[in-house]
Design an enzyme around this catalytic site. Structure first.
Site, mmCIF file in Angstrom:
data_model
loop_
_atom_site.group_PDB
_atom_site.id
_atom_site.type_symbol
_atom_site.label_atom_id
_atom_site.label_comp_id
_atom_site.label_asym_id
_atom_site.label_seq_id
_atom_site.Cartn_x
_atom_site.Cartn_y
_atom_site.Cartn_z
ATOM 1 N N SER A 1 67.540 -10.872 62.920
ATOM 2 C CA SER A 1 67.408 -12.408 62.149
ATOM 3 C C SER A 1 67.360 -12.806 60.563
ATOM 4 O O SER A 1 67.053 -11.436 60.549
ATOM 5 C CB SER A 1 66.023 -12.327 62.356
ATOM 6 N N LYS B 1 66.022 -19.705 64.878
ATOM 7 C CA LYS B 1 65.228 -18.241 64.478
ATOM 8 C C LYS B 1 64.507 -18.925 63.048
ATOM 9 O O LYS B 1 63.342 -18.529 63.704
ATOM 10 C CB LYS B 1 66.209 -17.117 63.971
ATOM 11 N N LYS C 1 60.601 -11.262 55.443
ATOM 12 C CA LYS C 1 61.501 -11.984 55.107
ATOM 13 C C LYS C 1 62.551 -12.954 55.573
ATOM 14 O O LYS C 1 63.034 -14.358 55.393
ATOM 15 C CB LYS C 1 62.894 -10.158 55.610
#
Length: 286
Positions: free
Chosen positions: A94, A169, A237
């Protein structure tokens, strides 16, 4: 097929294991004691990403962040050095959608194709081979990668061209994070009011508030068991990627910004390597 797999973490290990069990010849890099069972099951350990790329037709990455993908692809003895025309790189990490497009262009210069295919479902989904896979690729590359995706996941969708998977995502992580926060607030209220939070969760699972988050992470909150799973620091993140995208698009995401601050507080208190449901533990503090 001859498959390379780089990134044998909490999710990468079972994903690679499913590919080995399905009969593919799988070449592994960064094998540690905790992933040695993959070699015993039939995988082949190699000493560099370059060697993996030389041996494999398709190279899959499952590493934590954008700089990690860049290092594996383009660092010394990286994947790019071992690529030749006709090979394919599938990044299931990701990372930044913007960086993804740059990486794809650089890999394309080697005559290889590039697919971004981040996943959702956490360790549970990886072990059960039921991951949701969001794919950015040409139709031809998607068709080529499909048999591998079927081994690792259930809900597999081509979102669009390269970079679209990473965008999907990022959206997923915003929705998941805010839903975790909502479940945590609700169960905290139940507990503070003296209600049995396990019974509250059970009742809500039969109503409109039911969700996969309430089912899985709600149980973790009730039992206060926060081993990952998916770590807070990694989810933070991803929320950072969402905020960067929002800034570039001149959008305001106020609740995502609030979630980022909450995750920062959690990490400051040493919860960064706990499951993201451990936001509940942070909220319990006075």
């Amino acid at each position: 097929m001859k498959i390379g797999f780089i990134g044998l973490g909490v999710m990468g290990r079972p994903m690679a294991g499913h590919l080995i069990a399905a009969g593919h010849e799988v070449f592994l890099h960064r094998v540690k004691d905790i992933s040695q069972h993959l070699v015993e099951a039939g995988g082949t350990a190699l000493d560099s990403a370059k060697a993996v790329a030389e041996a494999a037709e398709i190279i899959i990455l499952m590493v934590p962040d954008t700089p990690d993908v860049e290092a594996v692809l383009f660092g010394a003895n990286g994947v790019a050095e071992g690529l030749s025309a006709g090979k394919m790189v599938i990044d299931m990490s990701s990372i930044s959608p913007v960086a993804t497009k740059d990486f794809a262009a650089r890999i394309g210069e080697k005559g290889a194709s590039y697919v971004d295919a981040p996943v959702s479902g956490g360790e549970v989904g990886a072990k059960a081979a039921s991951l949701t896979i969001m794919v950015g690729a040409s139709e031809a590359d998607f068709d080529r990668a499909w048999p591998l995706f079927e081994i690792m996941g259930k809900n597999i969708t081509r979102i669009g061209e390269v970079g679209a998977g990473q965008t999907a995502k990022v959206v997923n992580q915003v929705i998941v994070g805010l839903t975790i926060e909502a479940v945590a607030e609700g169960l905290l209220l139940a507990k503070a009011a003296g209600a049995d939070s396990a019974k509250v969760r059970e009742a809500l699972m039969g109503g409109f508030a039911a969700s996969r988050i309430l089912e899985v992470h709600g149980e973790r909150m009730v039992n206060e068991t926060f081993e990952p799973g998916f770590r807070i620091r990694l989810h933070r993140k991803d929320i950072g990627l969402a905020m960067e995208a929002a800034k570039a698009l001149d959008l305001s995401l106020p609740h995502a910004a609030s979630l980022a601050q909450m995750m920062d507080r959690a990490m400051a208190k040493g919860l960064g390597d706990k499951d993201h449901s451990a936001i509940f533990a942070l909220m319990q503090e006075k």
